[in-house]
Every structure is written in structure tokens, then in C-alpha cells.
Design a protein around this motif. Structure first.
Motif: not given
Length: 207
Positions: A58, A155-159, A207, A202-205
Motif C-alpha cells: 500500500n 490512516w487507521r488500518d494501513a498495515d 498513517a 508506504l502508507l503505514r509510514d
């Protein structure tokens, strides 16, 4: 460090060193094994059932220096190395900068050729929008159209984030003329995209 590895991956893919790019992506925390080497992507993606053992990624692009505006969907697909005409699409939550003839203008299914013709409009900006890609000929029942506006899951569940429709190969999200979000893309697609947009992360970075 992640910023540097993204730039290195982009540089290696430009030089044709796809295997090295995969190594760099692995250093970002992704296990790409087992991984089947593919020819350059032309929009054909293996059905999700056959790539379930692979890692999907993502990504987020939000740098105002990266693109003229958010979101150029046609440019995004080209950067991924895919062809809109080779998929069927469920398109929803659409807002654009112009009124144009033909789909997509409301929630619903669009064929690949229909979307490809739409994306030929000059300077067409998707301010909001969600594009779910499916193998051609596959349609699923949609009880709740995918949404971008007001959807905090990005933004809450990026992983753990996956495309909002079951069976979608990947999802492209246009976020408020400020960002592009890519959900469920393969590492190969990610390497193609980062070659064009090394600012992507990465989106998780984020979020």
C-alpha cells in the motif's frame, strides 16, 4: 532511511535491475519470497487467489512536487505499468474538475475500454474517487460502494488495508486533490511506480 531506500529502488528499476529493486523493497520490511519473475507489466495481473502467497503493498503519494495535480488517474496507471483497458472497474465516490461525456460519473461498473477513453480527456482531475480493478468479465455484487471521502480506514488500518471490494486486484484512491493512495499493488507494480515517483512512501509510514 526508508526515503533513501525508496530512491535507490527507483534508480535500480530505471536501470533495469529489477531483482535489485526487489532486494531494496525487501529491506523496507517486505518478504517477496516466493516470487515469480514477470515480464514488464502491461495491465495483466494474476488473479488474487494465485498471488495470495505474495506480499502486496500500500503506497501513498502526496508530494506536491511529484505531479501537476491530484489525481491524474491515467498517469497513475501508466506509472504502475498497467493498461486501464485490460481490466473491468468498479468506480465510486467520483468528483472531477470538469463535466465530460460518458462514464464514470456515478457509482457503478465501467469496462476497461470505457475508462481508457475517459482518461484521454485533457487535464482531467479526479478530486475524489475510488477505482477497483477486476479481471475482465468479473463482476461482483456491490452492496456498499467503496468510499474515499470520510473513510478513515486508510490512516487507521494501513498495515491491514485491502481493496474495499472482495476480489479486486488492486484499488486506486483519489484523496481530496491532495494525495493518491494505492492499495494491494504487487511489489513489481510498486517498483514501477517508485521509478516514476520516488517521493511515494508506504502508507503505514503516513498513517
Amino acid at each position: 532511511m526508508r526515503w533513501q531506500t525508496t530512491k535507490i529502488a527507483a534508480a535500480t528499476i530505471r536501470n533495469g535491475a529489477t531483482s535489485h529493486a526487489r532486494t531494496i523493497i525487501s529491506s523496507m520490511g517486505f518478504n517477496l519470497l516466493p516470487y515469480v519473475r514477470c515480464k514488464p507489466i502491461r495491465g495483466k495481473v494474476a488473479p488474487r487467489s494465485s498471488i495470495s502467497f505474495q506480499t502486496v503493498m500500500n503506497l501513498l503519494l502526496e508530494s506536491t512536487n511529484a505531479v501537476p495535480y491530484f489525481t491524474d488517474v491515467g498517469g497513475t496507471l501508466r506509472a504502475l505499468g498497467v493498461d486501464a483497458s485490460e481490466f473491468d472497474w468498479y468506480v465510486s465516490d467520483i468528483e472531477t474538475n470538469v463535466i465530460f461525456d460518458g462514464p464514470p460519473q456515478t457509482d457503478g461498473w465501467v469496462t476497461g475500454p470505457e475508462l481508457a477513453r475517459c482518461l484521454m480527456y485533457s487535464n482531467l482531475q479526479f478530486i475524489w474517487g475510488v477505482f477497483n480493478a477486476f479481471p475482465r468479465g468479473k463482476r461482483v455484487e456491490v452492496l456498499r460502494p467503496p468510499a474515499a471521502d470520510g473513510n478513515t480506514r486508510f490512516w487507521r488500518d494501513a498495515d491491514a488495508l485491502t481493496p474495499q471490494l472482495e476480489g479486486a486486484l488492486f484499488e486506486l484512491v483519489c484523496w481530496d486533490s491532495a494525495a493518491t493512495i494505492l492499495v494491494g499493488i504487487t511489489p513489481e507494480q510498486a517498483a514501477h511506480y517508485m521509478a516514476t515517483h520516488p517521493e511515494a512512501k508506504l502508507l503505514r509510514d503516513a498513517a
